[in-house]
Design a protein around this motif. Structure first.
Motif, mmCIF file in Angstrom:
data_model
loop_
_atom_site.group_PDB
_atom_site.id
_atom_site.type_symbol
_atom_site.label_atom_id
_atom_site.label_comp_id
_atom_site.label_asym_id
_atom_site.label_seq_id
_atom_site.Cartn_x
_atom_site.Cartn_y
_atom_site.Cartn_z
ATOM 1 N N LYS A 45 15.696 74.726 72.845
ATOM 2 C CA LYS A 45 16.448 75.152 71.392
ATOM 3 C C LYS A 45 15.038 74.741 70.198
ATOM 4 C CE LYS A 45 19.155 78.922 70.293
ATOM 5 N NZ LYS A 45 20.645 78.955 69.952
ATOM 6 N N LEU A 46 13.980 75.101 70.011
ATOM 7 C CA LEU A 46 13.708 74.205 68.110
ATOM 8 C C LEU A 46 14.720 74.528 67.194
ATOM 9 C CD1 LEU A 46 10.180 73.531 69.816
ATOM 10 C CD2 LEU A 46 12.219 71.609 70.325
ATOM 11 N N VAL A 47 14.061 73.814 66.243
ATOM 12 C CA VAL A 47 14.309 74.132 65.393
ATOM 13 C C VAL A 47 13.414 74.115 63.693
ATOM 14 C CG1 VAL A 47 15.401 73.405 62.437
ATOM 15 C CG2 VAL A 47 17.091 73.023 65.432
ATOM 16 N N SER A 48 13.499 75.086 62.831
ATOM 17 C CA SER A 48 12.402 74.585 62.006
ATOM 18 C C SER A 48 12.671 75.191 60.506
ATOM 19 C CB SER A 48 11.135 76.002 62.424
ATOM 20 O OG SER A 48 11.860 77.095 62.321
ATOM 21 N N PHE A 49 12.340 75.029 59.465
ATOM 22 C CA PHE A 49 12.835 75.952 58.526
ATOM 23 C C PHE A 49 11.920 76.187 57.817
ATOM 24 C CE2 PHE A 49 12.899 74.072 53.679
ATOM 25 C CZ PHE A 49 14.578 74.130 53.658
ATOM 26 N N ASN A 50 12.969 77.459 56.702
ATOM 27 C CA ASN A 50 11.999 78.494 55.777
ATOM 28 C C ASN A 50 12.645 77.778 54.527
ATOM 29 O OD1 ASN A 50 10.383 80.319 54.664
ATOM 30 N ND2 ASN A 50 10.940 81.876 56.477
ATOM 31 N N ALA A 51 11.937 77.576 53.525
ATOM 32 C CA ALA A 51 12.278 77.370 51.855
ATOM 33 C C ALA A 51 12.369 79.008 51.103
ATOM 34 C CB ALA A 51 11.262 76.666 51.417
ATOM 35 N N ASN A 52 11.754 80.380 52.140
ATOM 36 C CA ASN A 52 11.466 80.946 50.968
ATOM 37 C C ASN A 52 12.841 82.284 51.377
ATOM 38 O OD1 ASN A 52 9.186 80.680 50.356
ATOM 39 N ND2 ASN A 52 8.423 81.352 52.113
ATOM 40 N N VAL A 53 13.266 81.253 52.142
ATOM 41 C CA VAL A 53 14.722 82.291 52.671
ATOM 42 C C VAL A 53 16.558 81.141 52.292
ATOM 43 C CG1 VAL A 53 16.562 83.259 53.960
ATOM 44 C CG2 VAL A 53 14.409 83.040 54.964
ATOM 45 N N LYS A 54 16.464 82.382 50.789
ATOM 46 C CA LYS A 54 17.618 81.099 49.874
ATOM 47 C C LYS A 54 19.074 82.201 49.681
ATOM 48 C CE LYS A 54 13.928 78.559 48.295
ATOM 49 N NZ LYS A 54 13.680 78.041 46.635
ATOM 50 N N ASN A 55 19.060 83.510 49.996
ATOM 51 C CA ASN A 55 20.082 84.320 49.995
ATOM 52 C C ASN A 55 21.723 83.915 50.753
ATOM 53 O OD1 ASN A 55 18.665 85.620 48.515
ATOM 54 N ND2 ASN A 55 17.926 87.359 49.575
ATOM 55 N N ASN A 56 22.434 83.646 50.341
ATOM 56 C CA ASN A 56 23.629 83.420 50.918
ATOM 57 C C ASN A 56 24.185 84.265 51.252
ATOM 58 O OD1 ASN A 56 25.637 82.467 51.288
ATOM 59 N ND2 ASN A 56 27.148 82.171 49.360
ATOM 60 N N ASP A 57 24.263 84.281 52.929
ATOM 61 C CA ASP A 57 25.400 85.705 53.696
ATOM 62 C C ASP A 57 26.519 85.126 53.861
ATOM 63 O OD1 ASP A 57 24.984 82.902 55.343
ATOM 64 O OD2 ASP A 57 23.784 83.572 56.846
ATOM 65 N N GLY A 58 26.926 84.012 53.694
ATOM 66 C CA GLY A 58 28.454 83.330 53.714
ATOM 67 C C GLY A 58 28.681 82.401 55.342
ATOM 68 N N LEU A 59 27.730 82.832 55.338
ATOM 69 C CA LEU A 59 27.767 82.404 57.306
ATOM 70 C C LEU A 59 28.214 80.909 56.735
ATOM 71 C CD1 LEU A 59 28.011 82.508 60.344
ATOM 72 C CD2 LEU A 59 25.482 82.186 60.243
ATOM 73 N N LEU A 60 27.716 79.449 56.684
ATOM 74 C CA LEU A 60 27.914 78.041 55.923
ATOM 75 C C LEU A 60 28.978 77.891 55.270
ATOM 76 C CD1 LEU A 60 27.030 75.335 56.716
ATOM 77 C CD2 LEU A 60 25.822 75.557 55.154
ATOM 78 N N ALA A 61 29.262 79.104 54.728
ATOM 79 C CA ALA A 61 30.122 78.301 53.646
ATOM 80 C C ALA A 61 32.221 79.034 53.979
ATOM 81 C CB ALA A 61 30.476 79.262 52.211
ATOM 82 N N ASN A 62 31.703 80.159 55.324
ATOM 83 C CA ASN A 62 32.579 80.244 55.691
ATOM 84 C C ASN A 62 33.084 79.771 56.988
ATOM 85 O OD1 ASN A 62 35.176 82.591 56.625
ATOM 86 N ND2 ASN A 62 33.949 82.461 58.384
ATOM 87 N N HIS A 63 32.611 78.663 57.540
ATOM 88 C CA HIS A 63 32.374 78.096 58.679
ATOM 89 C C HIS A 63 33.118 76.379 58.307
ATOM 90 C CE1 HIS A 63 31.949 75.711 62.610
ATOM 91 N NE2 HIS A 63 31.476 74.929 61.475
ATOM 92 N N ARG A 296 34.720 86.404 64.052
ATOM 93 C CA ARG A 296 35.327 85.711 62.073
ATOM 94 C C ARG A 296 36.810 85.334 62.642
ATOM 95 N NH1 ARG A 296 31.021 88.524 59.092
ATOM 96 N NH2 ARG A 296 29.728 87.044 58.386
ATOM 97 N N GLN A 297 37.116 87.058 62.995
ATOM 98 C CA GLN A 297 38.951 86.853 63.126
ATOM 99 C C GLN A 297 39.488 85.714 64.073
ATOM 100 O OE1 GLN A 297 40.747 88.120 60.889
ATOM 101 N NE2 GLN A 297 42.811 87.562 62.046
ATOM 102 N N ILE A 298 38.488 85.500 65.037
ATOM 103 C CA ILE A 298 39.232 84.521 66.002
ATOM 104 C C ILE A 298 38.710 83.472 65.637
ATOM 105 C CG2 ILE A 298 38.622 83.616 68.471
ATOM 106 C CD1 ILE A 298 38.315 86.549 69.400
ATOM 107 N N HIS A 299 37.484 83.025 64.817
ATOM 108 C CA HIS A 299 37.515 81.976 64.537
ATOM 109 C C HIS A 299 38.709 80.830 63.283
ATOM 110 C CE1 HIS A 299 33.504 81.299 64.357
ATOM 111 N NE2 HIS A 299 33.791 81.387 65.908
ATOM 112 N N LYS A 300 39.591 82.018 62.683
ATOM 113 C CA LYS A 300 40.863 81.538 62.147
ATOM 114 C C LYS A 300 41.933 81.582 62.774
ATOM 115 C CE LYS A 300 38.962 84.558 58.396
ATOM 116 N NZ LYS A 300 38.917 85.801 57.126
ATOM 117 N N THR A 301 41.915 82.053 64.200
ATOM 118 C CA THR A 301 43.385 82.045 64.282
ATOM 119 C C THR A 301 43.820 81.653 65.683
ATOM 120 O OG1 THR A 301 43.166 84.762 65.184
ATOM 121 C CG2 THR A 301 43.656 85.024 63.383
ATOM 122 N N ASP A 302 42.352 81.514 66.423
ATOM 123 C CA ASP A 302 42.330 81.242 67.594
ATOM 124 C C ASP A 302 42.168 79.932 68.422
ATOM 125 O OD1 ASP A 302 44.077 81.214 70.307
ATOM 126 O OD2 ASP A 302 41.866 81.439 71.292
#
Length: 312
Positions: A45-63, A296-302
């Motif tokens: 699985k290769l990694v790339s970067f896109n500077a045009n996608v900047k909206n906050n989806d909450g995934l990183l902050a929640n983690h 997300r619930q399993i991440h919090k509880t188990d």
């Protein structure tokens, strides 16, 4: 440093957005053979970067909030501070080095340029697999050597008087023996080539099996055997699963299912994947949104390391 959290999320998600900066994307590259170096490379699985996608989806902050045990707002602030630091580095025309991700800098036009950290493989199904180098089979070279020997073995007739036919008989016998010898020599070489080819194939298979064994998950303290009616496969209308882990042993997978059922989850053992591992699911979901909420619930509880799998 938020890059370690980005790296952890890329093992389970195809896109991790850093609000106000850009998004790290992943793409699966299948296994392939490099004919020049005779090397087999596993899927990656290769990694790339896109500077045009900047909206906050909450995934990183929640983690980050779950891992660092801080509030969601504090995690959002930590991400914003890191982004400001990155922008300051770029304004000074320096390069941002993100561990296990790569480097980000500016080109002559002022655009962001991302160079991935190639050795890192974020494909969980390829854990433990590495490149395998195989020796090239010298079949064509050996064939050329035999043909050269055939060309260097001409049949020579000794000139004699017309009335002496006995020498021609001896010459004919010599020709037959020479042809038989060359044919036997070629057969011998072909057999040797087949033996060498089989040995190389067996060696490659042994190495691949060793690498697959390294990808096995084990239970350190297995529970006593519990007899429960376990579901081997999920219903067709629940393609999304939150996975607790994958096990080489079917018995260990069943024990893990029993543990989760005892906790109140609708756990089940799924069909083994192509590496022979048995995934254990917390439960199946009909839609992606339901699966995300459940995870997300399993991440919090188990289990904060549980990940989402889609059964095709």
């Amino acid at each position: 440093m938020i890059e370690k959290h980005i790296s952890a999320l890329l093992y389970r998600y195809q896109c991790v957005t850093v609000p106000g900066f850009g998004a790290f994307l992943t793409e699966i590259r299948p296994s392939y053979l490099d004919a020049n170096s005779h090397t087999f490379y596993p899927p990656k699985k290769l990694v790339s970067f896109n500077a045009n996608v900047k909206n906050n989806d909450g995934l990183l902050a929640n983690h980050i909030a779950l891992q660092e045990k801080i509030s969601y707002s504090a995690a959002v602030h930590a991400v914003a501070v890191a982004v400001e630091d990155w922008k300051q580095v770029l304004n000074n025309y320096d390069i941002i080095t993100l561990k296990n991700l790569g480097e980000i800098g500016l080109n002559a036009e002022g655009s962001l340029v991302f160079t991935p950290d190639v050795p890192v493989n974020y494909l969980t199904e390829a854990f433990g697999l590495s490149a395998v180098v195989a020796s090239a089979v010298r079949r064509e070279e050996l064939k050329a050597e035999v043909e050269a020997l055939e060309e260097r073995a001409p049949i020579i007739f000794t000139p004699e008087r017309k009335r002496s036919y006995s020498y021609l008989k001896y010459a004919a016998v010599f020709a037959v023996l020479t042809g038989a010898g060359v044919t036997g020599f070629k057969t011998y070489h072909d057999q040797q080539v087949e033996i060498q080819t089989l040995a190389v194939q067996n060696s490659v298979q042994e190495k691949v099996q060793q690498q697959i064994q390294q990808a096995t998950f084990f239970i350190d303290n297995p529970l006593p055997a519990v007899t429960l009616p376990l579901k081997v496969e999920a219903p067709a209308n629940t393609p999304y699963h939150v996975v607790a882990g994958a096990y080489k042993s079917e018995a260990n997978a069943d024990k893990a299912v029993a543990q989760l059922i005892a906790k109140g989850f609708k756990a089940q053992r799924l069909q083994p994947n192509k590496f022979g591992l048995y995934p254990v699911s917390y439960g199946g979901y009909a839609t992606y949104a339901e699966a995300q909420t459940g995870m997300r619930q399993i991440h919090k509880t188990d289990n904060p390391e549980a990940w989402l799998m889609v059964k095709k």
